[in-house]
Design a protein around this motif. Structure first.
Motif, PDB file in Angstrom:
ATOM      1  N   PHE A  95       0.857  -1.268  -0.032  1.00  0.00           N
ATOM      2  CA  PHE A  95       0.074   0.022  -0.086  1.00  0.00           C
ATOM      3  C   PHE A  95       0.845   1.241   0.103  1.00  0.00           C
ATOM      4  CE2 PHE A  95      -2.792  -3.299   1.760  1.00  0.00           C
ATOM      5  CZ  PHE A  95      -3.972  -2.907   1.208  1.00  0.00           C
ATOM      6  N   LEU A  96       2.271   1.170  -0.399  1.00  0.00           N
ATOM      7  CA  LEU A  96       2.918   2.522  -0.462  1.00  0.00           C
ATOM      8  C   LEU A  96       2.392   3.456  -1.227  1.00  0.00           C
ATOM      9  CD1 LEU A  96       5.790   3.284   0.626  1.00  0.00           C
ATOM     10  CD2 LEU A  96       6.625   2.412  -1.771  1.00  0.00           C
ATOM     11  N   TYR A  97       1.726   3.426  -2.268  1.00  0.00           N
ATOM     12  CA  TYR A  97       1.525   4.573  -3.180  1.00  0.00           C
ATOM     13  C   TYR A  97       0.021   5.225  -2.667  1.00  0.00           C
ATOM     14  CZ  TYR A  97       4.119   3.222  -7.160  1.00  0.00           C
ATOM     15  OH  TYR A  97       5.586   2.975  -7.863  1.00  0.00           O
ATOM     16  N   GLU A  98      -0.561   4.402  -1.363  1.00  0.00           N
ATOM     17  CA  GLU A  98      -1.753   4.925  -0.641  1.00  0.00           C
ATOM     18  C   GLU A  98      -1.292   5.996   0.200  1.00  0.00           C
ATOM     19  OE1 GLU A  98      -4.708   4.243  -1.662  1.00  0.00           O
ATOM     20  OE2 GLU A  98      -3.746   2.817  -3.239  1.00  0.00           O
ATOM     21  N   HIS A  99      -0.028   6.314   0.479  1.00  0.00           N
ATOM     22  CA  HIS A  99       0.543   7.070   1.463  1.00  0.00           C
ATOM     23  C   HIS A  99      -0.075   7.159   2.987  1.00  0.00           C
ATOM     24  CE1 HIS A  99       3.504  10.447   1.030  1.00  0.00           C
ATOM     25  NE2 HIS A  99       2.623  11.225   1.800  1.00  0.00           N
ATOM     26  N   TRP A 100      -0.136   5.845   3.326  1.00  0.00           N
ATOM     27  CA  TRP A 100      -0.781   5.805   4.601  1.00  0.00           C
ATOM     28  C   TRP A 100      -0.037   6.242   5.786  1.00  0.00           C
ATOM     29  CZ3 TRP A 100      -3.068   0.216   4.987  1.00  0.00           C
ATOM     30  CH2 TRP A 100      -4.279  -0.133   4.125  1.00  0.00           C
ATOM     31  N   SER A 101      -0.530   6.592   7.016  1.00  0.00           N
ATOM     32  CA  SER A 101       0.315   7.057   8.191  1.00  0.00           C
ATOM     33  C   SER A 101       0.588   5.667   8.838  1.00  0.00           C
ATOM     34  CB  SER A 101      -0.598   8.099   8.918  1.00  0.00           C
ATOM     35  OG  SER A 101      -1.725   7.413   9.461  1.00  0.00           O
ATOM     36  N   VAL A 102       1.457   5.822   9.835  1.00  0.00           N
ATOM     37  CA  VAL A 102       1.506   4.922  10.818  1.00  0.00           C
ATOM     38  C   VAL A 102       0.296   4.287  11.432  1.00  0.00           C
ATOM     39  CG1 VAL A 102       2.830   4.064  12.920  1.00  0.00           C
ATOM     40  CG2 VAL A 102       4.245   5.470  11.240  1.00  0.00           C
ATOM     41  N   ASP A 103      -0.465   5.281  11.762  1.00  0.00           N
ATOM     42  CA  ASP A 103      -1.660   5.047  12.675  1.00  0.00           C
ATOM     43  C   ASP A 103      -2.562   4.051  11.430  1.00  0.00           C
ATOM     44  OD1 ASP A 103      -1.003   6.433  14.964  1.00  0.00           O
ATOM     45  OD2 ASP A 103      -1.857   8.504  14.198  1.00  0.00           O
ATOM     46  N   ASN A 104      -2.469   4.586  10.366  1.00  0.00           N
ATOM     47  CA  ASN A 104      -3.488   3.470   9.145  1.00  0.00           C
ATOM     48  C   ASN A 104      -3.037   2.151   9.308  1.00  0.00           C
ATOM     49  OD1 ASN A 104      -3.431   6.546   7.117  1.00  0.00           O
ATOM     50  ND2 ASN A 104      -4.941   5.696   8.342  1.00  0.00           N
ATOM     51  N   SER A 118      -0.888   2.167  17.738  1.00  0.00           N
ATOM     52  CA  SER A 118       0.184   2.841  17.063  1.00  0.00           C
ATOM     53  C   SER A 118       1.538   2.873  17.915  1.00  0.00           C
ATOM     54  CB  SER A 118       0.079   4.462  16.787  1.00  0.00           C
ATOM     55  OG  SER A 118      -1.084   4.325  15.840  1.00  0.00           O
ATOM     56  N   ARG A 119       1.257   2.599  19.288  1.00  0.00           N
ATOM     57  CA  ARG A 119       2.400   2.486  20.434  1.00  0.00           C
ATOM     58  C   ARG A 119       2.888   1.305  20.220  1.00  0.00           C
ATOM     59  NH1 ARG A 119       3.999   5.165  24.961  1.00  0.00           N
ATOM     60  NH2 ARG A 119       2.396   6.410  24.850  1.00  0.00           N
ATOM     61  N   THR A 120       2.083   0.122  20.139  1.00  0.00           N
ATOM     62  CA  THR A 120       2.588  -1.033  20.051  1.00  0.00           C
ATOM     63  C   THR A 120       3.565  -1.332  18.975  1.00  0.00           C
ATOM     64  OG1 THR A 120       0.696  -1.863  21.247  1.00  0.00           O
ATOM     65  CG2 THR A 120       1.956  -3.716  19.787  1.00  0.00           C
ATOM     66  N   LEU A 121       3.109  -0.775  17.802  1.00  0.00           N
ATOM     67  CA  LEU A 121       3.814  -0.877  16.735  1.00  0.00           C
ATOM     68  C   LEU A 121       4.974  -0.149  16.588  1.00  0.00           C
ATOM     69  CD1 LEU A 121       4.001  -1.652  13.411  1.00  0.00           C
ATOM     70  CD2 LEU A 121       2.832   0.123  12.740  1.00  0.00           C
ATOM     71  N   GLN A 122       5.124   0.983  16.996  1.00  0.00           N
ATOM     72  CA  GLN A 122       6.176   1.755  17.372  1.00  0.00           C
ATOM     73  C   GLN A 122       7.213   1.288  17.938  1.00  0.00           C
ATOM     74  OE1 GLN A 122       7.065   4.789  16.315  1.00  0.00           O
ATOM     75  NE2 GLN A 122       4.876   6.142  15.849  1.00  0.00           N
ATOM     76  N   THR A 123       7.010   0.717  19.258  1.00  0.00           N
ATOM     77  CA  THR A 123       7.690  -0.123  20.214  1.00  0.00           C
ATOM     78  C   THR A 123       8.455  -1.288  19.427  1.00  0.00           C
ATOM     79  OG1 THR A 123       6.568   0.573  22.027  1.00  0.00           O
ATOM     80  CG2 THR A 123       7.938  -1.143  22.353  1.00  0.00           C
ATOM     81  N   ALA A 124       7.601  -2.138  18.757  1.00  0.00           N
ATOM     82  CA  ALA A 124       7.913  -3.384  18.224  1.00  0.00           C
ATOM     83  C   ALA A 124       8.973  -3.035  17.154  1.00  0.00           C
ATOM     84  CB  ALA A 124       6.802  -4.250  17.718  1.00  0.00           C
ATOM     85  N   PHE A 125       8.945  -1.903  16.376  1.00  0.00           N
ATOM     86  CA  PHE A 125       9.698  -1.555  15.366  1.00  0.00           C
ATOM     87  C   PHE A 125      10.933  -0.858  15.834  1.00  0.00           C
ATOM     88  CE2 PHE A 125      11.321   0.126  11.082  1.00  0.00           C
ATOM     89  CZ  PHE A 125      10.483  -0.829  10.270  1.00  0.00           C
ATOM     90  N   SER A 126      10.987  -0.202  17.037  1.00  0.00           N
ATOM     91  CA  SER A 126      12.165   0.226  17.607  1.00  0.00           C
ATOM     92  C   SER A 126      13.034  -0.647  17.871  1.00  0.00           C
ATOM     93  CB  SER A 126      11.725   1.260  18.609  1.00  0.00           C
ATOM     94  OG  SER A 126      12.811   1.659  19.296  1.00  0.00           O
ATOM     95  N   VAL A 127      12.446  -1.942  18.603  1.00  0.00           N
ATOM     96  CA  VAL A 127      13.048  -3.091  19.293  1.00  0.00           C
ATOM     97  C   VAL A 127      13.747  -3.867  18.149  1.00  0.00           C
ATOM     98  CG1 VAL A 127      13.009  -4.959  20.418  1.00  0.00           C
ATOM     99  CG2 VAL A 127      11.689  -3.205  21.226  1.00  0.00           C
ATOM    100  N   ILE A 128      13.096  -3.934  17.091  1.00  0.00           N
ATOM    101  CA  ILE A 128      13.694  -4.998  16.119  1.00  0.00           C
ATOM    102  C   ILE A 128      14.581  -4.137  14.980  1.00  0.00           C
ATOM    103  CG2 ILE A 128      13.066  -6.600  14.117  1.00  0.00           C
ATOM    104  CD1 ILE A 128      12.227  -7.454  17.017  1.00  0.00           C
ATOM    105  N   GLU A 129      14.139  -3.055  14.721  1.00  0.00           N
ATOM    106  CA  GLU A 129      14.991  -2.128  13.439  1.00  0.00           C
ATOM    107  C   GLU A 129      15.930  -1.191  14.057  1.00  0.00           C
ATOM    108  OE1 GLU A 129      14.925  -3.142  10.348  1.00  0.00           O
ATOM    109  OE2 GLU A 129      13.767  -4.711  10.500  1.00  0.00           O
ATOM    110  N   GLY A 130      15.532  -0.673  15.383  1.00  0.00           N
ATOM    111  CA  GLY A 130      16.342   0.336  16.053  1.00  0.00           C
ATOM    112  C   GLY A 130      15.944   1.953  15.426  1.00  0.00           C
ATOM    113  N   ILE A 131      14.834   1.842  14.485  1.00  0.00           N
ATOM    114  CA  ILE A 131      14.421   2.993  13.937  1.00  0.00           C
ATOM    115  C   ILE A 131      12.965   3.055  14.277  1.00  0.00           C
ATOM    116  CG2 ILE A 131      16.288   3.381  12.467  1.00  0.00           C
ATOM    117  CD1 ILE A 131      14.516   2.346  10.149  1.00  0.00           C
ATOM    118  N   SER A 132      12.323   4.370  14.086  1.00  0.00           N
ATOM    119  CA  SER A 132      10.889   4.340  14.137  1.00  0.00           C
ATOM    120  C   SER A 132      10.257   3.979  12.624  1.00  0.00           C
ATOM    121  CB  SER A 132      10.370   5.879  14.296  1.00  0.00           C
ATOM    122  OG  SER A 132      10.627   6.438  12.853  1.00  0.00           O
ATOM    123  N   PRO A 133       9.012   3.241  12.668  1.00  0.00           N
ATOM    124  CA  PRO A 133       8.235   2.899  11.635  1.00  0.00           C
ATOM    125  C   PRO A 133       8.054   3.831  10.532  1.00  0.00           C
ATOM    126  CG  PRO A 133       6.762   2.781  13.309  1.00  0.00           C
ATOM    127  CD  PRO A 133       8.115   3.098  13.910  1.00  0.00           C
TER     128      PRO A 133
END
Length: 289
Positions: free
Chosen positions: A197-206, A215-230
């Motif tokens: 869905f990249l071309y849809e320009h979705w937000s992290v909340d979407n 959104s907090r759960t996704l943010q935390t998971a991404f930070s732990v696994i990737e070391g950056i924000s989604p």
């Protein structure tokens, strides 16, 4: 500007199964000039390099080819061979239709770290598993040369599945656990959705809503696994797509801006320049072939 060439899947040994295996030199002998130019493919590719040296460029990153290294290229990625190459290797190509016979298999392919993140190219040395992978490649070749029979697709699928499983064990860019925990699965699902869905320009909340998490759960998971924000990953992924379109499509800047969901072309230009230091027009001039 020439449109980017897209190559569909072509059969060789077997006219039925949508999986193929050849050496790199055999592949280049069919369309040498075209394959030296950047192009997209409508299928997945695995390169197991066996000898020689040279460069193989994937999404603007020139990779130094080394024997016993393996490279995974996902459907839609941009790549090209080195015109001065001296390398050879084994290639396995397959369509999504061939691999994804069930929803579980589709999820496995789309969530695999070998294929689902173009910002982290899956190119690495396979070490002691090299002989095992070469054997699986030879088994695929041998089966493709046999007359078609009722169990052939399943046998080929099993060989391919084993190739991917073996290399996933070797590929641990961030020391990812062999058995994914919930955070790893969530990050993989996020990347898979983002590629879709990249071309849809979705937000992290979407994306969080689509994944049925906060959104907090996704943010935390991404930070732990990737070391950056989604959000940062999304911006970098979008920037890569912009580079692809600017380089290989004849669309205007305004058309690309609209295609990627930007409401204003001025914001599109600002977004790109902030991340690359140059405007889309300046980047396009540097990438003309």
């Amino acid at each position: 500007m020439d449109e980017l060439i897209r190559y569909p899947f072509l059969h060789t040994f077997n006219p039925i199964q949508k999986i193929n295996a050849t050496t790199i030199k055999e592949r280049l002998s069919r369309k040498p000039h075209q394959l030296f130019l950047p192009h997209r493919t409508d299928f997945y590719m695995i390169f197991l390099f066996t000898e020689g040296n040279g460069k193989h460029c994937v999404d603007f990153h020139p990779l130094s080819v080394k024997p016993k290294n393996i490279l995974f290229i996902s459907k839609g990625q941009v790549h090209n061979f080195d015109e001065k190459e001296t390398y050879d290797g084994n290639t396995v190509v397959f369509t999504e239709e061939f691999f994804c016979r069930t929803e579980d298999e589709r999820a496995f392919l789309h969530h695999s770290p070998l294929f689902n993140d173009p910002l982290q190219l899956a190119y690495f040395e396979v070490g002691e598993r090299y002989q095992e992978l070469e054997t699986l490649y030879n088994l695929i070749i041998a089966e493709l040369k046999r007359p078609t029979h009722p169990n052939q697709a399943q046998i080929l699928h099993n060989y391919l599945y084993n190739m991917i499983l073996v290399t996933e064990l070797v590929y641990q860019p961030r020391k990812i656990q062999v058995i994914p925990n919930r955070q790893q699965v969530l990050v993989s699902e996020f990347k898979s959705l983002a590629n879709e869905f990249l071309y849809e320009h979705w937000s992290v909340d979407n994306y969080a809503e689509k994944l049925n998490v906060s959104s907090r759960t996704l943010q935390t998971a991404f930070s732990v696994i990737e070391g950056i924000s989604p959000k940062l990953w999304l911006n970098e992924r979008l920037c890569l797509e912009i580079k692809r379109l600017l380089t290989f499509e004849s669309k205007t800047i305004n058309e690309i801006s609209f295609l990627l969901g930007f409401k204003e072309a001025s914001y599109f230009v600002k977004f790109f320049k902030t991340r690359t230091g140059i405007t889309p027009s300046e980047f396009r001039k540097t990438r003309q072939f």
